[in-house]
Scaffold this motif. Structure first.
Motif, PDB file in Angstrom:
ATOM      1  N   SER A  54       0.880  -1.271  -0.026  1.00 34.67           N
ATOM      2  CA  SER A  54      -0.189  -0.137  -0.502  1.00 34.67           C
ATOM      3  C   SER A  54       0.622   1.033   0.068  1.00 34.67           C
ATOM      4  N   TRP A  55      -0.146   2.041  -0.384  1.00 38.32           N
ATOM      5  CA  TRP A  55       0.870   3.395  -0.016  1.00 38.32           C
ATOM      6  C   TRP A  55       0.958   4.355   1.063  1.00 38.32           C
ATOM      7  N   VAL A  56       2.320   4.821   1.066  1.00 38.70           N
ATOM      8  CA  VAL A  56       1.517   5.678   2.729  1.00 38.70           C
ATOM      9  C   VAL A  56       2.993   6.765   2.427  1.00 38.70           C
ATOM     10  N   ARG A  57       1.926   7.804   3.199  1.00 41.43           N
ATOM     11  CA  ARG A  57       2.841   9.540   3.642  1.00 41.43           C
ATOM     12  C   ARG A  57       4.456   9.086   4.063  1.00 41.43           C
ATOM     13  N   ASP A  58       4.994   9.927   3.197  1.00 38.68           N
ATOM     14  CA  ASP A  58       6.316  10.141   3.005  1.00 38.68           C
ATOM     15  C   ASP A  58       6.551  11.115   3.241  1.00 38.68           C
ATOM     16  N   ASP A  59       6.908  12.358   3.845  1.00 35.95           N
ATOM     17  CA  ASP A  59       7.290  13.878   3.944  1.00 35.95           C
ATOM     18  C   ASP A  59       9.251  14.069   3.398  1.00 35.95           C
ATOM     19  N   THR A  60       9.743  13.049   2.960  1.00 36.87           N
ATOM     20  CA  THR A  60      11.191  12.717   2.718  1.00 36.87           C
ATOM     21  C   THR A  60      11.207  12.729   1.046  1.00 36.87           C
ATOM     22  N   TYR A  61       9.932  12.686   0.536  1.00 37.87           N
ATOM     23  CA  TYR A  61       9.786  12.648  -0.967  1.00 37.87           C
ATOM     24  C   TYR A  61       9.505  14.131  -0.900  1.00 37.87           C
ATOM     25  N   PRO A  62       9.526  14.313  -2.412  1.00 35.44           N
ATOM     26  CA  PRO A  62      10.081  12.754  -3.745  1.00 35.44           C
ATOM     27  C   PRO A  62      11.571  13.429  -3.397  1.00 35.44           C
ATOM     28  N   LEU A  63      12.518  12.534  -3.966  1.00 37.08           N
ATOM     29  CA  LEU A  63      13.748  12.230  -4.105  1.00 37.08           C
ATOM     30  C   LEU A  63      14.170  13.299  -4.943  1.00 37.08           C
ATOM     31  N   TYR A  64      13.587  14.223  -5.592  1.00 35.96           N
ATOM     32  CA  TYR A  64      14.130  15.680  -6.650  1.00 35.96           C
ATOM     33  C   TYR A  64      13.170  16.546  -7.128  1.00 35.96           C
ATOM     34  N   GLN A  65      13.373  17.580  -7.923  1.00 38.46           N
ATOM     35  CA  GLN A  65      12.487  18.470  -8.041  1.00 38.46           C
ATOM     36  C   GLN A  65      13.066  18.570  -9.785  1.00 38.46           C
TER      37      GLN A  65
END
Length: 369
Positions: A54-65
């Motif tokens: 499943s998908w979980v919230r992770d505020d370290t994402y995204p990995l690039y802009q």
């Protein structure tokens, strides 16, 4: 008492031996069906189906802009072309039985030093190719690079590492011919395209969209069943891999069918007409819509191959991401088209940054773990 202890020790050693033998068998089988990986070290290693979760919230994402990655096509650059929300960028895929290794771009470049990764296929393969370039570029911002854009072959090179990340445009994998002025699919042939594929150390193929006019062994058909055509072409591709590639030197992947989101009934919505306006993934691990008809064919073809081929099974986890399409936020649309999302929304490709970054995290996991 001593005899009991010896007996227990012998039983323990027997169980360990059986477990070790079982682990070998399971490992070989899972290499063939390509659905599970093993994580950890020594006795702590556990099997994990990395494509179920499943998908979980992770505020370290995204990995690039997106602004820091100039290779992104206008078609995929949703933030640049006005997408007002950004929460869709902050989700991480979590398999049900484990945590994926976090993508490490420098580790990828070091492991692949002097090698070529080539994506072969259609615009969904290009989506993934550009994503991987952006992820690696973010990890090595000072590394000199070279971008050679061509047709059918484009290559992005990280010069310090001698790593080439290439894309070969071959939407149908099989040959495309011209008969009486019309382009047709030659379902039984892969000729010139394959010469470039042989040079890669890692190949990731994809395909899925078909023309109406197809050729098969000298015959040409206006109304050939699409699934029959798909199976013929995939068998041609599989035979080409088995005959032409040394898989002790070249690793072969096939990206499964990427889903579309044009029917809101598939995610139980009565407020939208397609993916436009969707800003969050579907919770849980179940998608109400149908599974692509091509998938049983693709799985059967790969299972029958002599060459070890890893199915990068991104279909179900991508079905849960109705929020990740460009919709009307694409540089390929004019103002009139953007004003009419019911007719113009792109619900088949994916924003960058976005979902293809997870495809590449799974690709990284399958390659090295």
């Amino acid at each position: 008492m001593e005899s009991v202890s010896i007996l227990l020790l012998l039983c323990f050693l027997l169980v360990q031996a059986l477990a070790g033998a079982s682990g070998v068998v399971i490992g070989l089988r899972r290499r063939r069906d390509a659905t599970q990986r093993r994580f950890g070290g020594g006795a702590d290693r556990v099997a994990c189906d990395i494509f179920t979760g499943s998908w979980v919230r992770d505020d370290t994402y995204p990995l690039y802009q997106s602004l820091n990655c100039p290779v992104i096509d206008a078609q995929f650059n949703c933030q640049l072309y006005g997408r007002p929300d950004s929460d869709y960028l902050r989700y991480r895929w979590r398999p049900a039985g484990c945590e994926l290794p976090r993508f490490d771009g420098l580790d990828f470049l070091r492991r692949m030093r002097g090698k070529t990764v080539m994506f072969v296929g259609d615009s969904l393969g290009r989506n993934q190719w550009q994503s991987l370039i952006c992820m690696l570029g973010a990890a090595s911002p000072l590394s000199p690079t070279q971008f050679i854009r061509g047709d059918p072959l484009s290559a992005y090179k990280f010069l310090d590492y001698g790593v080439s990340i290439s894309f070969y445009r071959a939407p149908y994998l099989v040959d495309v011919g011209v008969v009486e002025g019309r382009r047709i699919l030659m379902l039984n042939y892969i000729s010139g395209n394959g010469n470039a594929w042989r040079t890669a150390d890692v190949l990731c193929f994809n395909s899925g969209h078909w023309w109406d006019y197809m050729g098969d062994g000298g015959g040409y058909y206006m109304d050939m069943d699409r699934l029959v055509a798909f199976q013929k072409a995939m068998n041609t591709w599989a035979n080409w891999v088995d005959i032409n590639l040394d898989t002790s030197k070249t690793k072969v992947f096939f990206q499964s069918i990427s889903p579309t989101h044009y029917n809101p009934m598939e995610w139980n919505s009565s407020t939208t007409k397609n993916c436009f306006g969707e800003i969050a993934p579907i919770s849980g691990s179940i998608y109400l819509g149908s599974y692509p008809d091509q998938m049983p064919i693709l799985k059967g073809v790969i299972k029958a191959m002599r060459s070890p081929t890893y199915l990068l099974d991104i279909t179900t986890l991508s079905q849960l991401r109705k929020d990740c399409h460009p919709s009307i936020y694409s540089g390929d649309l004019n103002p009139e088209q953007r004003a009419n999302p019911d007719r113009s929304a792109d619900c088949s490709h994916w924003c960058l940054p976005g979902l293809p970054d997870t495809w590449n995290q799974l690709f990284y996991t399958a390659l090295f773990f």
